[in-house]
Write a protein that holds these residues in place. Sequence first.
Motif, PDB file in Angstrom:
ATOM      1  N   GLY A  11     -43.042  23.848  33.815  1.00  0.00           N
ATOM      2  CA  GLY A  11     -44.113  23.394  32.931  1.00  0.00           C
ATOM      3  C   GLY A  11     -44.428  21.913  33.021  1.00  0.00           C
ATOM      4  N   SER A  12     -43.491  21.113  33.499  1.00  0.00           N
ATOM      5  CA  SER A  12     -43.744  19.673  33.620  1.00  0.00           C
ATOM      6  C   SER A  12     -44.228  19.278  35.010  1.00  0.00           C
ATOM      7  CB  SER A  12     -42.481  18.887  33.265  1.00  0.00           C
ATOM      8  OG  SER A  12     -41.478  19.094  34.237  1.00  0.00           O
ATOM      9  N   GLY A  13     -44.340  20.258  35.917  1.00  0.00           N
ATOM     10  CA  GLY A  13     -44.816  19.970  37.270  1.00  0.00           C
ATOM     11  C   GLY A  13     -43.713  19.723  38.281  1.00  0.00           C
ATOM     12  N   ARG A  14     -42.454  19.874  37.854  1.00  0.00           N
ATOM     13  CA  ARG A  14     -41.358  19.721  38.811  1.00  0.00           C
ATOM     14  C   ARG A  14     -41.286  20.954  39.700  1.00  0.00           C
ATOM     15  NH1 ARG A  14     -35.981  18.969  36.013  1.00  0.00           N
ATOM     16  NH2 ARG A  14     -36.739  20.875  35.066  1.00  0.00           N
ATOM     17  N   CYS A  15     -40.834  20.749  40.911  1.00  0.00           N
ATOM     18  CA  CYS A  15     -40.758  21.815  41.903  1.00  0.00           C
ATOM     19  C   CYS A  15     -39.309  21.998  42.348  1.00  0.00           C
ATOM     20  CB  CYS A  15     -41.622  21.435  43.099  1.00  0.00           C
ATOM     21  SG  CYS A  15     -41.634  22.649  44.423  1.00  0.00           S
ATOM     22  N   LEU A  16     -38.938  23.239  42.639  1.00  0.00           N
ATOM     23  CA  LEU A  16     -37.592  23.538  43.121  1.00  0.00           C
ATOM     24  C   LEU A  16     -37.578  23.474  44.650  1.00  0.00           C
ATOM     25  CD1 LEU A  16     -35.110  26.110  41.879  1.00  0.00           C
ATOM     26  CD2 LEU A  16     -35.664  26.105  44.290  1.00  0.00           C
ATOM     27  N   MET A  17     -36.630  22.729  45.185  1.00  0.00           N
ATOM     28  CA  MET A  17     -36.394  22.681  46.628  1.00  0.00           C
ATOM     29  C   MET A  17     -34.939  23.057  46.855  1.00  0.00           C
ATOM     30  SD  MET A  17     -39.242  21.710  48.096  1.00  0.00           S
ATOM     31  CE  MET A  17     -39.028  20.874  49.650  1.00  0.00           C
ATOM     32  N   ASN A  23     -24.746  24.944  58.648  1.00  0.00           N
ATOM     33  CA  ASN A  23     -24.530  25.617  59.932  1.00  0.00           C
ATOM     34  C   ASN A  23     -25.779  26.323  60.461  1.00  0.00           C
ATOM     35  OD1 ASN A  23     -24.529  27.528  57.908  1.00  0.00           O
ATOM     36  ND2 ASN A  23     -22.911  28.780  58.835  1.00  0.00           N
ATOM     37  N   LYS A  24     -26.941  26.131  59.838  1.00  0.00           N
ATOM     38  CA  LYS A  24     -28.190  26.742  60.293  1.00  0.00           C
ATOM     39  C   LYS A  24     -29.084  25.691  60.922  1.00  0.00           C
ATOM     40  CE  LYS A  24     -28.415  30.797  57.486  1.00  0.00           C
ATOM     41  NZ  LYS A  24     -29.321  31.776  56.954  1.00  0.00           N
ATOM     42  N   ARG A  25     -30.099  26.169  61.661  1.00  0.00           N
ATOM     43  CA  ARG A  25     -31.093  25.252  62.222  1.00  0.00           C
ATOM     44  C   ARG A  25     -31.671  24.421  61.072  1.00  0.00           C
ATOM     45  NH1 ARG A  25     -36.847  25.638  64.181  1.00  0.00           N
ATOM     46  NH2 ARG A  25     -36.895  24.113  65.853  1.00  0.00           N
ATOM     47  N   HIS A  26     -31.875  23.166  61.282  1.00  0.00           N
ATOM     48  CA  HIS A  26     -32.335  22.232  60.248  1.00  0.00           C
ATOM     49  C   HIS A  26     -31.340  22.153  59.086  1.00  0.00           C
ATOM     50  CE1 HIS A  26     -36.114  21.657  62.268  1.00  0.00           C
ATOM     51  NE2 HIS A  26     -36.460  22.922  62.138  1.00  0.00           N
ATOM     52  N   GLY A  27     -30.066  22.328  59.396  1.00  0.00           N
ATOM     53  CA  GLY A  27     -29.024  22.286  58.377  1.00  0.00           C
ATOM     54  C   GLY A  27     -29.061  21.012  57.552  1.00  0.00           C
ATOM     55  N   ARG A  28     -28.826  21.174  56.266  1.00  0.00           N
ATOM     56  CA  ARG A  28     -28.784  20.112  55.259  1.00  0.00           C
ATOM     57  C   ARG A  28     -30.156  19.521  54.929  1.00  0.00           C
ATOM     58  NH1 ARG A  28     -23.601  18.532  57.856  1.00  0.00           N
ATOM     59  NH2 ARG A  28     -21.982  19.313  56.472  1.00  0.00           N
ATOM     60  N   LEU A  29     -31.220  20.015  55.568  1.00  0.00           N
ATOM     61  CA  LEU A  29     -32.558  19.551  55.208  1.00  0.00           C
ATOM     62  C   LEU A  29     -33.038  20.336  53.985  1.00  0.00           C
ATOM     63  CD1 LEU A  29     -34.311  19.153  58.682  1.00  0.00           C
ATOM     64  CD2 LEU A  29     -32.989  17.480  57.371  1.00  0.00           C
ATOM     65  N   TRP A  30     -33.980  19.756  53.257  1.00  0.00           N
ATOM     66  CA  TRP A  30     -34.511  20.367  52.036  1.00  0.00           C
ATOM     67  C   TRP A  30     -35.778  21.131  52.360  1.00  0.00           C
ATOM     68  CZ3 TRP A  30     -31.883  20.221  47.466  1.00  0.00           C
ATOM     69  CH2 TRP A  30     -30.777  19.369  47.432  1.00  0.00           C
ATOM     70  N   GLU A  31     -35.942  22.300  51.726  1.00  0.00           N
ATOM     71  CA  GLU A  31     -37.078  23.160  52.035  1.00  0.00           C
ATOM     72  C   GLU A  31     -37.524  23.925  50.799  1.00  0.00           C
ATOM     73  OE1 GLU A  31     -35.802  26.156  54.829  1.00  0.00           O
ATOM     74  OE2 GLU A  31     -34.380  27.006  53.404  1.00  0.00           O
ATOM     75  N   ALA A  96     -27.515  23.935  48.168  1.00  0.00           N
ATOM     76  CA  ALA A  96     -27.790  23.348  46.851  1.00  0.00           C
ATOM     77  C   ALA A  96     -29.275  23.492  46.571  1.00  0.00           C
ATOM     78  CB  ALA A  96     -27.397  21.867  46.835  1.00  0.00           C
ATOM     79  N   PHE A  97     -29.668  23.228  45.334  1.00  0.00           N
ATOM     80  CA  PHE A  97     -31.090  23.104  45.050  1.00  0.00           C
ATOM     81  C   PHE A  97     -31.291  22.074  43.967  1.00  0.00           C
ATOM     82  CE2 PHE A  97     -30.182  26.595  42.017  1.00  0.00           C
ATOM     83  CZ  PHE A  97     -30.912  26.218  40.909  1.00  0.00           C
ATOM     84  N   ARG A  98     -32.537  21.623  43.840  1.00  0.00           N
ATOM     85  CA  ARG A  98     -32.854  20.600  42.848  1.00  0.00           C
ATOM     86  C   ARG A  98     -34.293  20.760  42.395  1.00  0.00           C
ATOM     87  NH1 ARG A  98     -32.918  14.803  45.693  1.00  0.00           N
ATOM     88  NH2 ARG A  98     -34.244  14.240  43.933  1.00  0.00           N
ATOM     89  N   TRP A  99     -34.529  20.348  41.158  1.00  0.00           N
ATOM     90  CA  TRP A  99     -35.863  20.296  40.580  1.00  0.00           C
ATOM     91  C   TRP A  99     -36.292  18.831  40.550  1.00  0.00           C
ATOM     92  CZ3 TRP A  99     -38.604  24.563  39.126  1.00  0.00           C
ATOM     93  CH2 TRP A  99     -37.900  25.743  38.921  1.00  0.00           C
ATOM     94  N   ASP A 100     -37.513  18.558  41.018  1.00  0.00           N
ATOM     95  CA  ASP A 100     -38.032  17.195  40.943  1.00  0.00           C
ATOM     96  C   ASP A 100     -39.543  17.225  41.140  1.00  0.00           C
ATOM     97  OD1 ASP A 100     -37.917  14.410  40.604  1.00  0.00           O
ATOM     98  OD2 ASP A 100     -36.213  14.231  41.964  1.00  0.00           O
ATOM     99  N   LEU A 118     -45.727  20.033  51.113  1.00  0.00           N
ATOM    100  CA  LEU A 118     -45.383  19.254  49.923  1.00  0.00           C
ATOM    101  C   LEU A 118     -46.562  18.372  49.522  1.00  0.00           C
ATOM    102  CD1 LEU A 118     -43.235  18.717  47.838  1.00  0.00           C
ATOM    103  CD2 LEU A 118     -42.256  17.013  49.350  1.00  0.00           C
ATOM    104  N   ALA A 119     -47.256  17.824  50.499  1.00  0.00           N
ATOM    105  CA  ALA A 119     -48.453  17.032  50.209  1.00  0.00           C
ATOM    106  C   ALA A 119     -49.539  17.904  49.589  1.00  0.00           C
ATOM    107  CB  ALA A 119     -48.959  16.365  51.483  1.00  0.00           C
TER     108      ALA A 119
END
Length: 128
Positions: A11-17, A23-31, A96-100, A118-119
């Motif tokens: 409701g505040s416009g934050r998005c979950l990533m 151990n996967k392709r693009h490991g540790r990157l946020w998506e 992991a995941f995060r809201w921001d 994201l843009a």
Amino acid sequence: MLVVAVALTDGSGRCLMQQRPHNKRHGRLWEFPGGKVEPGEHPVAALIRELEEELAISVAVDALDPLGFATDMPVTMLLYRCTAWRGTPRPLAAQAFRWDWPEALMHLPMPPVDVPLLAALARALAGG
């Protein structure tokens, strides 16, 4: 390869990533959460399935709004926006995941195909 992803926004416009496993392709990157569309599967059905598998949430078909697409060969990603779901998201398939807010998320390391989406999300949230 066709993949689908979702911008879950609260409701505040934050998005979950979510952060890809190391151990996967693009490991540790946020998506954006999502995944591959299986042969013969409709993209929306694939996204609903992926959200159940990855985040343990249920999403109705009419809760998904197309937001945009991006290509980073050989991947084409369709991004949807969702503001209503059942359940509390849990990172079942992610490290992991995060809201921001989109402005803050733009500073995270991401796979190339996620960056233009994201843009697009930031523009949509700004009303443009």
